[in-house]
Design a protein around this motif. Structure first.
Motif, PDB file in Angstrom:
ATOM      1  N   TYR A   1       0.832  -1.204   0.000  1.00 40.87           N
ATOM      2  CA  TYR A   1       0.000   0.000   0.000  1.00 40.87           C
ATOM      3  C   TYR A   1       0.873   1.262   0.000  1.00 40.87           C
ATOM      4  N   VAL A   2       1.927   1.268   0.812  1.00 39.75           N
ATOM      5  CA  VAL A   2       2.824   2.429   0.862  1.00 39.75           C
ATOM      6  C   VAL A   2       3.524   2.600  -0.485  1.00 39.75           C
ATOM      7  N   MET A   3       3.972   1.481  -1.090  1.00 40.86           N
ATOM      8  CA  MET A   3       4.592   1.561  -2.415  1.00 40.86           C
ATOM      9  C   MET A   3       3.646   2.185  -3.428  1.00 40.86           C
ATOM     10  N   SER A   4       2.381   1.787  -3.358  1.00 40.99           N
ATOM     11  CA  SER A   4       1.397   2.316  -4.304  1.00 40.99           C
ATOM     12  C   SER A   4       1.114   3.792  -4.035  1.00 40.99           C
ATOM     13  N   TYR A   5       0.958   4.168  -2.756  1.00 39.30           N
ATOM     14  CA  TYR A   5       0.639   5.559  -2.402  1.00 39.30           C
ATOM     15  C   TYR A   5       1.766   6.497  -2.851  1.00 39.30           C
ATOM     16  N   LEU A   6       3.005   6.046  -2.682  1.00 35.60           N
ATOM     17  CA  LEU A   6       4.144   6.879  -3.059  1.00 35.60           C
ATOM     18  C   LEU A   6       4.493   6.734  -4.547  1.00 35.60           C
ATOM     19  N   HIS A   7       3.656   6.004  -5.280  1.00 36.49           N
ATOM     20  CA  HIS A   7       3.829   5.796  -6.722  1.00 36.49           C
ATOM     21  C   HIS A   7       5.146   5.091  -7.057  1.00 36.49           C
ATOM     22  N   ILE A   8       5.670   4.340  -6.090  1.00 37.93           N
ATOM     23  CA  ILE A   8       6.899   3.595  -6.342  1.00 37.93           C
ATOM     24  C   ILE A   8       6.618   2.431  -7.302  1.00 37.93           C
ATOM     25  N   SER A   9       5.548   1.668  -7.015  1.00 38.76           N
ATOM     26  CA  SER A   9       5.226   0.512  -7.849  1.00 38.76           C
ATOM     27  C   SER A   9       4.844   0.944  -9.258  1.00 38.76           C
ATOM     28  N   GLN A  10       4.071   2.044  -9.372  1.00 36.96           N
ATOM     29  CA  GLN A  10       3.673   2.521 -10.699  1.00 36.96           C
ATOM     30  C   GLN A  10       4.885   3.000 -11.491  1.00 36.96           C
ATOM     31  N   ALA A  11       5.795   3.728 -10.806  1.00 35.15           N
ATOM     32  CA  ALA A  11       6.986   4.238 -11.485  1.00 35.15           C
ATOM     33  C   ALA A  11       7.898   3.095 -11.913  1.00 35.15           C
ATOM     34  N   ALA A  12       8.029   2.088 -11.044  1.00 30.34           N
ATOM     35  CA  ALA A  12       8.866   0.937 -11.380  1.00 30.34           C
ATOM     36  C   ALA A  12       8.278   0.168 -12.557  1.00 30.34           C
ATOM     37  N   ALA A  13       6.940  -0.012 -12.547  1.00 32.98           N
ATOM     38  CA  ALA A  13       6.285  -0.703 -13.656  1.00 32.98           C
ATOM     39  C   ALA A  13       6.462   0.081 -14.955  1.00 32.98           C
ATOM     40  N   SER A  14       6.312   1.414 -14.897  1.00 30.92           N
ATOM     41  CA  SER A  14       6.486   2.259 -16.089  1.00 30.92           C
ATOM     42  C   SER A  14       7.924   2.195 -16.589  1.00 30.92           C
ATOM     43  N   TRP A  15       8.869   2.145 -15.653  1.00 31.39           N
ATOM     44  CA  TRP A  15      10.282   2.045 -16.022  1.00 31.39           C
ATOM     45  C   TRP A  15      10.568   0.748 -16.752  1.00 31.39           C
ATOM     46  N   VAL A  16       9.990  -0.345 -16.232  1.00 29.47           N
ATOM     47  CA  VAL A  16      10.175  -1.648 -16.882  1.00 29.47           C
ATOM     48  C   VAL A  16       9.570  -1.632 -18.279  1.00 29.47           C
TER      49      VAL A  16
END
Length: 449
Positions: free
Chosen positions: A310-325
């Motif tokens: 949840y914290v990864m998603s809120y801070l857009h870490i998971s979205q940014a990592a997915a976009s980077w990939v």
């Protein structure tokens, strides 16, 4: 700080905290709470309990403690030993029959218990001494039990698959069905290797005897009468009926996964009471205690992993990592290979539960965009995580084996599991070439997606 820089910091802090020796659940909780404090609104700390509750308020997750209870009831009874003895009695004339018996017993027990360590312990406690008494090398005996135990998270009902279904928002029934074909494939590969090794194991046992060593039972001409074979069935058939009944209830549309788990747990308790007379408080106490301990540990890891995600998603870490990939524009299969290597590396340090819940927000969007079937990928990822159960340094099943047979050197256990790791790699390649091995049965039973 950019999102990717924040993500790198998030991952680095996680590794530092985990390597400190803190239990996984607390490590994930500490990291998530710390980043909420420093990088999220102050009021977010007031919502920790609410977030964890909302993430875990899933009817699918309710099935986990019930499946654990079912597995504990079977695992704490002599069912594993009886199952192994019955299969060995019927297969003893087949070349490598004892090894095949161990693989089949692991597969059937895994399908009933749903736990790799429980399968490894229950079948290994009977199988390893029997194999060694018959002249099989300690490494091979340990390796085939450790590998067979991994089937516990692939064959339904699998707790790992339940978590993947929740994380990927996929049909649990379809995912369970998808695990059957690859599970049978691994059983065939493992059994085939046991047949292949039979000749060399026999000659090794014979050489030891000719050099003045003990004449192992492997060199004796074992014989079981048909009466002895039939007498082995009554204690095994009720549990096979339990397995079939649970599957019919689930896929026949008679019960939801959670209801099926409850039905399976109740029937398992009834069966051990009837077959083994385990109905007194002293008999049920170890079962209930084990269930509470394992359920509490697992659900705590799940809750903290979900908060971490949840914290990864809120801070857009998971979205940014997915976009980077996605932005790397890797070819479809290179992307898959990269992600699977990541899962293998994480398997050195983390259990399957944490791997799924921590990586799902990052790896699933690129895979979905690349056109992969997430049900198929769930099966492939499960096999790769199975490899984590038998490769060092963590290799949970390796330590279970060491507990069962402490006199077998760790080096022999590791060499013993190596051929089975290669067979798992071969299974993954086959699934990539022929995805219908996983998707065929769910498409047949539940219709194509």
């Amino acid at each position: 700080m950019s999102e990717l820089s924040l993500g790198a910091l998030y991952g680095a802090v996680t590794l530092v905290v985990m390597f400190s020796g803190m239990p996984i659940a607390f490590a994930l909780g500490v990291v998530a709470t710390s980043f909420m404090y420093f990088f999220m609104p102050e009021t977010s700390l007031d919502t920790i309990t609410q977030n964890v509750y909302e993430e875990m308020a899933s009817i699918t997750l309710l099935s986990i403690p019930l499946f654990i209870l079912k597995g504990a009831a079977i695992g704490k009874s002599p069912a594993g030993k009886d199952l192994y003895s019955a299969i060995h009695t019927w297969l003893h004339k087949v070349p490598g029959g004892l090894g095949i018996a161990n693989v089949f017993a692991c597969a059937l027990f895994a399908a009933m218990a749903g736990s790799s360590p429980a399968t490894c312990s229950a079948i290994g406690s009977a199988g390893i001494p029997e194999m060694r008494a018959r002249g099989y090398s300690p490494g091979f005996a340990a390796g085939i039990i450790a590998a067979g135990g991994t089937l516990g998270i692939l064959l339904p009902p699998s707790i790992t698959m339940i978590l993947y279904a929740v994380a990927a928002e996929q049909s649990l029934g379809r995912l369970f069905l998808a695990g059957i074909g690859p599970g049978v494939l691994l059983v065939v590969l493992f059994a085939g290797y046991a047949v292949y090794r039979a000749r060399s194991e026999y000659h090794a046992a014979k050489a030891i005897y000719e050099q003045g060593g003990v004449k192992s039972a492997y060199l004796e001409d074992e014989h079981f009468t048909m009466r002895q074979k039939v007498e082995m069935l009554p204690r095994v058939l009720p549990f096979i009926v339990l397995l079939i009944g649970v599957m019919i209830a689930l896929y026949g549309g008679f019960a939801t996964p959670s209801e099926t788990a409850g039905l399976g747990a109740l029937l398992a308790l009834v069966l051990i009471a009837i077959v083994y007379g385990a109905w007194k408080p002293k008999d049920l106490s170890p079962i209930l205690t084990s269930t509470i301990k394992e359920s509490t540990m697992l659900l705590l890891i799940i809750g903290m992993s979900l908060l971490y995600s949840y914290v990864m998603s809120y801070l857009h870490i998971s979205q940014a990592a997915a976009s980077w990939v996605v932005g790397m524009h890797l070819s479809k299969w290179v992307l898959l290979a990269t992600i699977l290597v990541l899962v293998i590396v994480l398997g050195f340090f983390l259990p399957p539960v944490s791997i799924i819940l921590m990586t799902a927000p990052i790896i699933l969007p690129p895979l979905r965009e690349a056109g992969f079937d997430l049900i198929w990928f769930g099966v492939v990822m499960t096999i790769v995580m199975e490899m984590g159960l038998i490769h060092p340094p963590v290799g949970l099943n390796i330590f279970v084996i060491k507990n069962i047979a402490p006199d077998i050197p760790l080096k022999d256990v590791i060499w013993g599991v190596t051929p089975f790791l290669l067979l798992m790699v071969a299974a993954v390649v086959l699934l990539c070439v022929v995805p219908g091995i996983a998707t065929g049965l769910p498409d047949m039973v539940m219709g194509a997606k």
